[in-house]
Design a protein around this motif. Sequence first.
Motif, PDB file in Angstrom:
ATOM      1  N   ILE A 173       0.902  -1.215  -0.271  1.00  0.00           N
ATOM      2  CA  ILE A 173       0.219   0.002   0.029  1.00  0.00           C
ATOM      3  C   ILE A 173       1.028   1.330   0.053  1.00  0.00           C
ATOM      4  CG2 ILE A 173      -1.928  -1.142   1.126  1.00  0.00           C
ATOM      5  CD1 ILE A 173      -1.057   0.276   3.596  1.00  0.00           C
ATOM      6  N   TYR A 174       1.875   1.071   0.296  1.00  0.00           N
ATOM      7  CA  TYR A 174       2.987   2.297   0.292  1.00  0.00           C
ATOM      8  C   TYR A 174       3.743   2.535  -0.936  1.00  0.00           C
ATOM      9  CZ  TYR A 174       2.272   1.430   5.315  1.00  0.00           C
ATOM     10  OH  TYR A 174       1.697   1.251   6.583  1.00  0.00           O
ATOM     11  N   SER A 175       3.516   1.496  -1.971  1.00  0.00           N
ATOM     12  CA  SER A 175       4.370   1.745  -3.023  1.00  0.00           C
ATOM     13  C   SER A 175       4.225   3.003  -3.882  1.00  0.00           C
ATOM     14  CB  SER A 175       3.857   0.749  -4.267  1.00  0.00           C
ATOM     15  OG  SER A 175       3.979  -0.650  -3.678  1.00  0.00           O
ATOM     16  N   GLU A 176       3.149   3.723  -3.975  1.00  0.00           N
ATOM     17  CA  GLU A 176       3.022   4.872  -4.512  1.00  0.00           C
ATOM     18  C   GLU A 176       3.812   5.886  -3.842  1.00  0.00           C
ATOM     19  OE1 GLU A 176      -0.616   7.461  -5.445  1.00  0.00           O
ATOM     20  OE2 GLU A 176      -1.075   5.397  -6.061  1.00  0.00           O
ATOM     21  N   ILE A 177       3.908   6.047  -2.687  1.00  0.00           N
ATOM     22  CA  ILE A 177       4.641   7.207  -1.779  1.00  0.00           C
ATOM     23  C   ILE A 177       5.962   6.472  -1.857  1.00  0.00           C
ATOM     24  CG2 ILE A 177       5.124   7.688   0.613  1.00  0.00           C
ATOM     25  CD1 ILE A 177       2.382   6.850   1.310  1.00  0.00           C
ATOM     26  N   VAL A 178       6.575   5.255  -1.820  1.00  0.00           N
ATOM     27  CA  VAL A 178       7.714   5.108  -2.222  1.00  0.00           C
ATOM     28  C   VAL A 178       8.413   5.532  -3.615  1.00  0.00           C
ATOM     29  CG1 VAL A 178       9.539   3.029  -2.384  1.00  0.00           C
ATOM     30  CG2 VAL A 178       7.759   3.044  -0.340  1.00  0.00           C
ATOM     31  N   ALA A 179       7.641   5.193  -4.593  1.00  0.00           N
ATOM     32  CA  ALA A 179       8.016   5.666  -6.030  1.00  0.00           C
ATOM     33  C   ALA A 179       8.170   7.057  -5.688  1.00  0.00           C
ATOM     34  CB  ALA A 179       6.981   5.117  -6.792  1.00  0.00           C
ATOM     35  N   THR A 180       7.269   7.903  -5.184  1.00  0.00           N
ATOM     36  CA  THR A 180       7.475   9.322  -5.312  1.00  0.00           C
ATOM     37  C   THR A 180       8.730   9.676  -4.505  1.00  0.00           C
ATOM     38  OG1 THR A 180       5.117   9.531  -5.524  1.00  0.00           O
ATOM     39  CG2 THR A 180       6.281  11.486  -4.491  1.00  0.00           C
ATOM     40  N   GLN A 181       8.971   8.999  -3.426  1.00  0.00           N
ATOM     41  CA  GLN A 181      10.371   9.395  -2.788  1.00  0.00           C
ATOM     42  C   GLN A 181      11.556   9.095  -3.530  1.00  0.00           C
ATOM     43  OE1 GLN A 181       8.279  11.310  -0.595  1.00  0.00           O
ATOM     44  NE2 GLN A 181      10.346  11.085   0.684  1.00  0.00           N
ATOM     45  N   ILE A 182      11.622   8.171  -4.183  1.00  0.00           N
ATOM     46  CA  ILE A 182      12.579   7.460  -4.969  1.00  0.00           C
ATOM     47  C   ILE A 182      12.843   8.806  -6.089  1.00  0.00           C
ATOM     48  CG2 ILE A 182      13.685   6.009  -6.955  1.00  0.00           C
ATOM     49  CD1 ILE A 182      12.131   3.909  -5.187  1.00  0.00           C
ATOM     50  N   THR A 183      11.926   9.092  -6.436  1.00  0.00           N
ATOM     51  CA  THR A 183      11.862  10.259  -7.523  1.00  0.00           C
ATOM     52  C   THR A 183      12.649  11.478  -6.954  1.00  0.00           C
ATOM     53  OG1 THR A 183      10.285   9.372  -9.001  1.00  0.00           O
ATOM     54  CG2 THR A 183      10.698  11.578  -9.376  1.00  0.00           C
ATOM     55  N   ALA A 184      11.974  11.925  -5.966  1.00  0.00           N
ATOM     56  CA  ALA A 184      12.233  13.186  -5.314  1.00  0.00           C
ATOM     57  C   ALA A 184      13.588  13.172  -4.895  1.00  0.00           C
ATOM     58  CB  ALA A 184      11.349  13.464  -4.117  1.00  0.00           C
ATOM     59  N   LEU A 185      14.125  12.075  -4.251  1.00  0.00           N
ATOM     60  CA  LEU A 185      15.579  12.128  -3.697  1.00  0.00           C
ATOM     61  C   LEU A 185      16.431  12.081  -4.905  1.00  0.00           C
ATOM     62  CD1 LEU A 185      15.195   9.259  -0.852  1.00  0.00           C
ATOM     63  CD2 LEU A 185      15.585  11.872  -0.386  1.00  0.00           C
ATOM     64  N   GLY A 186      16.103  11.793  -6.049  1.00  0.00           N
ATOM     65  CA  GLY A 186      16.917  11.669  -7.213  1.00  0.00           C
ATOM     66  C   GLY A 186      17.193  13.159  -7.935  1.00  0.00           C
ATOM     67  N   GLU A 187      16.133  13.932  -7.530  1.00  0.00           N
ATOM     68  CA  GLU A 187      16.405  15.112  -8.073  1.00  0.00           C
ATOM     69  C   GLU A 187      17.149  16.275  -7.310  1.00  0.00           C
ATOM     70  OE1 GLU A 187      12.121  16.321  -8.457  1.00  0.00           O
ATOM     71  OE2 GLU A 187      11.705  14.980 -10.345  1.00  0.00           O
ATOM     72  N   THR A 188      17.730  17.341  -7.937  1.00  0.00           N
ATOM     73  CA  THR A 188      18.503  18.104  -7.274  1.00  0.00           C
ATOM     74  C   THR A 188      17.845  19.101  -6.139  1.00  0.00           C
ATOM     75  OG1 THR A 188      19.600  18.605  -9.550  1.00  0.00           O
ATOM     76  CG2 THR A 188      19.907  20.195  -7.846  1.00  0.00           C
ATOM     77  N   GLU A 189      16.443  19.315  -6.280  1.00  0.00           N
ATOM     78  CA  GLU A 189      15.793  20.014  -5.390  1.00  0.00           C
ATOM     79  C   GLU A 189      15.470  19.048  -4.150  1.00  0.00           C
ATOM     80  OE1 GLU A 189      14.085  19.369  -8.354  1.00  0.00           O
ATOM     81  OE2 GLU A 189      15.009  21.461  -9.292  1.00  0.00           O
ATOM     82  N   GLY A 190      15.182  17.772  -4.263  1.00  0.00           N
ATOM     83  CA  GLY A 190      15.104  16.987  -3.195  1.00  0.00           C
ATOM     84  C   GLY A 190      16.496  16.916  -2.420  1.00  0.00           C
ATOM     85  N   LYS A 191      17.596  16.621  -3.085  1.00  0.00           N
ATOM     86  CA  LYS A 191      19.033  16.775  -2.248  1.00  0.00           C
ATOM     87  C   LYS A 191      19.107  18.275  -1.733  1.00  0.00           C
ATOM     88  CE  LYS A 191      21.064  13.291  -5.474  1.00  0.00           C
ATOM     89  NZ  LYS A 191      22.152  13.204  -6.301  1.00  0.00           N
ATOM     90  N   ALA A 192      18.865  19.043  -2.206  1.00  0.00           N
ATOM     91  CA  ALA A 192      18.946  20.376  -1.638  1.00  0.00           C
ATOM     92  C   ALA A 192      18.252  20.606  -0.359  1.00  0.00           C
ATOM     93  CB  ALA A 192      18.513  21.492  -2.708  1.00  0.00           C
ATOM     94  N   PHE A 193      16.876  20.029  -0.343  1.00  0.00           N
ATOM     95  CA  PHE A 193      16.302  20.223   0.727  1.00  0.00           C
ATOM     96  C   PHE A 193      16.759  19.480   1.984  1.00  0.00           C
ATOM     97  CE2 PHE A 193      12.878  18.069   3.470  1.00  0.00           C
ATOM     98  CZ  PHE A 193      12.060  19.168   3.862  1.00  0.00           C
ATOM     99  N   TYR A 194      17.316  18.461   1.887  1.00  0.00           N
ATOM    100  CA  TYR A 194      18.082  17.681   2.901  1.00  0.00           C
ATOM    101  C   TYR A 194      19.269  18.234   3.250  1.00  0.00           C
ATOM    102  CZ  TYR A 194      14.136  14.369   3.002  1.00  0.00           C
ATOM    103  OH  TYR A 194      12.948  13.827   2.919  1.00  0.00           O
TER     104      TYR A 194
END
Length: 194
Positions: A173-194
């Motif tokens: 049931i978490y598959s959609e959230i996980v896919a979104t997180q993988i995409t976000a963490l791979g983008e420059t904006e995601g890395k900059a957030f952390y």
Amino acid sequence: MNQHQRDLKTNELEKLFASAAPHFEKHKDTIIYAVCAAMLAFAAWYYLTKTSSTAEMAGWSKLIVADDVEEFGTIADQHQGETTGYWALLNEAEILLNQGVRGSFVDREGAISDLTAAEEKFREILNAAELPEALEERTLLGLARTLETMSGEETADAIAAYEEFQSRFPNSIYSEIVATQITALGETEGKAFY
């Protein structure tokens, strides 16, 4: 059944016992020992079964009413190696993760301490053999979230943990959230957030 048939059956039974009596007399000690050993083995099995299930029931009862890190930690220690203990450890790790997430914006040092403790507990659970699927699923997700929160600009470990989750639980049931997180963490904006 009439009286004559009963008499015949009784006579047959008497003959059987009469022919077996010398064998019983000759081997009576061995038979007694075998019966006693079987009864002792059954009693030991029954005691161990009842004791372990009683202890496990007590663990589940404690787990249901526990509500803080210390209580879950105590239950995990008391029931080490048992499913109850792993669920308590998971609850303890999830509380530490949530404290770490909240603290990340206020007290980064304290948050890292909580997150490191959570990571250790998640990994301890995952090192156990034969976990129930639901326990393993939540533990993997918790580990991925922990690594994400601690990641900084280096998100590779968090992405790897989410990808492992995705490969092991593709229909979660978490598959959609996980896919979104993988995409976000791979983008420059995601890395900059952390």
